[in-house]
Motif scaffolding. Structure first.
Motif, PDB file in Angstrom:
ATOM      1  N   ARG A   3       0.833  -1.211   0.000  1.00 25.33           N
ATOM      2  CA  ARG A   3       0.000   0.000   0.000  1.00 25.33           C
ATOM      3  C   ARG A   3       0.865   1.258   0.000  1.00 25.33           C
ATOM      4  NH1 ARG A   3      -2.967  -2.815   3.966  1.00 25.33           N
ATOM      5  NH2 ARG A   3      -2.117  -1.375   5.503  1.00 25.33           N
ATOM      6  N   LEU A   4       1.913   1.258   0.814  1.00 23.54           N
ATOM      7  CA  LEU A   4       2.816   2.404   0.875  1.00 23.54           C
ATOM      8  C   LEU A   4       3.507   2.617  -0.468  1.00 23.54           C
ATOM      9  CD1 LEU A   4       4.262   4.658   2.402  1.00 23.54           C
ATOM     10  CD2 LEU A   4       5.909   2.954   3.194  1.00 23.54           C
ATOM     11  N   LEU A   5       3.953   1.549  -1.082  1.00 20.42           N
ATOM     12  CA  LEU A   5       4.621   1.655  -2.380  1.00 20.42           C
ATOM     13  C   LEU A   5       3.653   2.177  -3.440  1.00 20.42           C
ATOM     14  CD1 LEU A   5       7.116   1.285  -4.121  1.00 20.42           C
ATOM     15  CD2 LEU A   5       6.485  -1.125  -4.370  1.00 20.42           C
ATOM     16  N   ARG A   6       2.422   1.695  -3.422  1.00 18.16           N
ATOM     17  CA  ARG A   6       1.432   2.198  -4.378  1.00 18.16           C
ATOM     18  C   ARG A   6       1.179   3.684  -4.190  1.00 18.16           C
ATOM     19  NH1 ARG A   6      -2.927  -2.707  -4.384  1.00 18.16           N
ATOM     20  NH2 ARG A   6      -1.850  -3.969  -5.932  1.00 18.16           N
ATOM     21  N   ARG A   7       1.046   4.119  -2.923  1.00 23.21           N
ATOM     22  CA  ARG A   7       0.835   5.552  -2.660  1.00 23.21           C
ATOM     23  C   ARG A   7       2.027   6.367  -3.153  1.00 23.21           C
ATOM     24  NH1 ARG A   7      -1.336   3.758   2.360  1.00 23.21           N
ATOM     25  NH2 ARG A   7       0.595   4.319   3.409  1.00 23.21           N
ATOM     26  N   THR A   8       3.229   5.861  -2.899  1.00 22.35           N
ATOM     27  CA  THR A   8       4.442   6.562  -3.328  1.00 22.35           C
ATOM     28  C   THR A   8       4.486   6.662  -4.846  1.00 22.35           C
ATOM     29  OG1 THR A   8       5.598   5.758  -1.372  1.00 22.35           O
ATOM     30  CG2 THR A   8       6.966   6.558  -3.192  1.00 22.35           C
ATOM     31  N   ILE A   9       4.135   5.596  -5.524  1.00 21.80           N
ATOM     32  CA  ILE A   9       4.098   5.620  -6.994  1.00 21.80           C
ATOM     33  C   ILE A   9       3.054   6.621  -7.482  1.00 21.80           C
ATOM     34  CG2 ILE A   9       3.433   4.257  -9.031  1.00 21.80           C
ATOM     35  CD1 ILE A   9       4.800   1.837  -7.616  1.00 21.80           C
ATOM     36  N   ASP A  10       1.867   6.584  -6.881  1.00 21.06           N
ATOM     37  CA  ASP A  10       0.801   7.525  -7.284  1.00 21.06           C
ATOM     38  C   ASP A  10       1.250   8.971  -7.126  1.00 21.06           C
ATOM     39  OD1 ASP A  10      -0.843   5.412  -7.909  1.00 21.06           O
ATOM     40  OD2 ASP A  10      -2.042   5.547  -6.057  1.00 21.06           O
ATOM     41  N   VAL A  11       1.820   9.301  -5.967  1.00 19.37           N
ATOM     42  CA  VAL A  11       2.272  10.676  -5.704  1.00 19.37           C
ATOM     43  C   VAL A  11       3.361  11.060  -6.697  1.00 19.37           C
ATOM     44  CG1 VAL A  11       3.515  12.112  -4.031  1.00 19.37           C
ATOM     45  CG2 VAL A  11       1.597  10.692  -3.285  1.00 19.37           C
ATOM     46  N   THR A  12       4.286  10.151  -6.948  1.00 22.73           N
ATOM     47  CA  THR A  12       5.396  10.425  -7.867  1.00 22.73           C
ATOM     48  C   THR A  12       4.882  10.611  -9.293  1.00 22.73           C
ATOM     49  OG1 THR A  12       6.865   9.136  -6.452  1.00 22.73           O
ATOM     50  CG2 THR A  12       7.640   9.594  -8.672  1.00 22.73           C
ATOM     51  N   GLU A  13       3.938   9.776  -9.706  1.00 24.72           N
ATOM     52  CA  GLU A  13       3.377   9.912 -11.057  1.00 24.72           C
ATOM     53  C   GLU A  13       2.615  11.225 -11.197  1.00 24.72           C
ATOM     54  OE1 GLU A  13       2.863   5.269 -12.492  1.00 24.72           O
ATOM     55  OE2 GLU A  13       1.145   6.259 -11.537  1.00 24.72           O
ATOM     56  N   ARG A  14       1.844  11.575 -10.175  1.00 23.02           N
ATOM     57  CA  ARG A  14       1.115  12.846 -10.244  1.00 23.02           C
ATOM     58  C   ARG A  14       2.083  14.021 -10.332  1.00 23.02           C
ATOM     59  NH1 ARG A  14      -2.435  10.373  -6.536  1.00 23.02           N
ATOM     60  NH2 ARG A  14      -1.479  11.455  -4.780  1.00 23.02           N
ATOM     61  N   ALA A  15       3.172  13.962  -9.566  1.00 19.31           N
ATOM     62  CA  ALA A  15       4.182  15.030  -9.609  1.00 19.31           C
ATOM     63  C   ALA A  15       4.844  15.085 -10.969  1.00 19.31           C
ATOM     64  CB  ALA A  15       5.219  14.830  -8.501  1.00 19.31           C
ATOM     65  N   ALA A  16       5.099  13.930 -11.550  1.00 20.75           N
ATOM     66  CA  ALA A  16       5.729  13.884 -12.871  1.00 20.75           C
ATOM     67  C   ALA A  16       4.772  14.413 -13.941  1.00 20.75           C
ATOM     68  CB  ALA A  16       6.152  12.462 -13.213  1.00 20.75           C
ATOM     69  N   ASP A  17       3.504  14.083 -13.818  1.00 18.06           N
ATOM     70  CA  ASP A  17       2.507  14.580 -14.792  1.00 18.06           C
ATOM     71  C   ASP A  17       2.359  16.093 -14.681  1.00 18.06           C
ATOM     72  OD1 ASP A  17       2.064  12.040 -15.724  1.00 18.06           O
ATOM     73  OD2 ASP A  17       0.229  11.709 -14.552  1.00 18.06           O
ATOM     74  N   GLY A  18       2.393  16.612 -13.453  1.00 19.02           N
ATOM     75  CA  GLY A  18       2.282  18.048 -13.228  1.00 19.02           C
ATOM     76  C   GLY A  18       3.500  18.808 -13.720  1.00 19.02           C
ATOM     77  N   GLY A  19       4.646  18.165 -13.652  1.00 16.73           N
ATOM     78  CA  GLY A  19       5.891  18.837 -14.074  1.00 16.73           C
ATOM     79  C   GLY A  19       6.078  18.795 -15.559  1.00 16.73           C
ATOM     80  N   ALA A  20       5.336  17.913 -16.255  1.00 15.76           N
ATOM     81  CA  ALA A  20       5.503  17.778 -17.705  1.00 15.76           C
ATOM     82  C   ALA A  20       4.700  18.814 -18.456  1.00 15.76           C
ATOM     83  CB  ALA A  20       5.086  16.360 -18.138  1.00 15.76           C
ATOM     84  N   GLU A  21       3.777  19.466 -17.796  1.00 14.57           N
ATOM     85  CA  GLU A  21       2.916  20.437 -18.493  1.00 14.57           C
ATOM     86  C   GLU A  21       3.593  21.730 -18.755  1.00 14.57           C
ATOM     87  OE1 GLU A  21      -0.850  20.853 -16.544  1.00 14.57           O
ATOM     88  OE2 GLU A  21      -0.982  18.712 -16.299  1.00 14.57           O
TER      89      GLU A  21
END
Length: 122
Positions: free
Chosen positions: A104-122
């Protein structure tokens, strides 16, 4: 049967078979030339050992359970076996809970990291 034949029949290395013998999980008679001679029951015993180990049981519990095994039918009542099985089940359930929490912790970390990466790509 000789150790090589037992190894071929079970898929277990000769070295591991000698270890099982050393730990008194299986028995072999010694020929005059020193070769190990295993009875036909050794093949089934090795298969039971492998299945019990695959179920997550430690060798000390396997040693306790093995004399109580009755082939495909499972186990017959032996003193202390049920308590050992319940104890090992509790250990596995704790480990499963720890792994679930880590997942669960790893999934949350991946989700947060992916959201940050998506936000930084714009």
């Amino acid at each position: 049967m000789l150790i090589g034949e037992l190894s071929r029949r079970t898929g277990v290395s000769e070295r591991l078979l000698r270890y099982y013998e050393e730990r008194e999980l299986i028995r072999a008679e010694r020929r005059a030339n020193g070769y190990r001679e295993y009875g036909e029951e050794a093949e089934q015993a090795v298969r039971r050992i492998r299945a019990l180990l695959a179920a997550g049981l430690p060798l000390r519990v396997v040693r306790q359970i093995l004399p109580c095994s009755s082939g495909e039918a499972g186990l017959r009542p032996c003193p202390g076996v049920l308590a050992s099985l319940h104890g090992q089940l509790a250990v596995l359930e704790r480990r499963a809970a720890e792994l679930d929490a880590a997942r669960r912790l790893l999934r949350r970390t991946i989700d947060v990291t992916e959201r940050a990466a998506d936000g930084g790509a714009e």
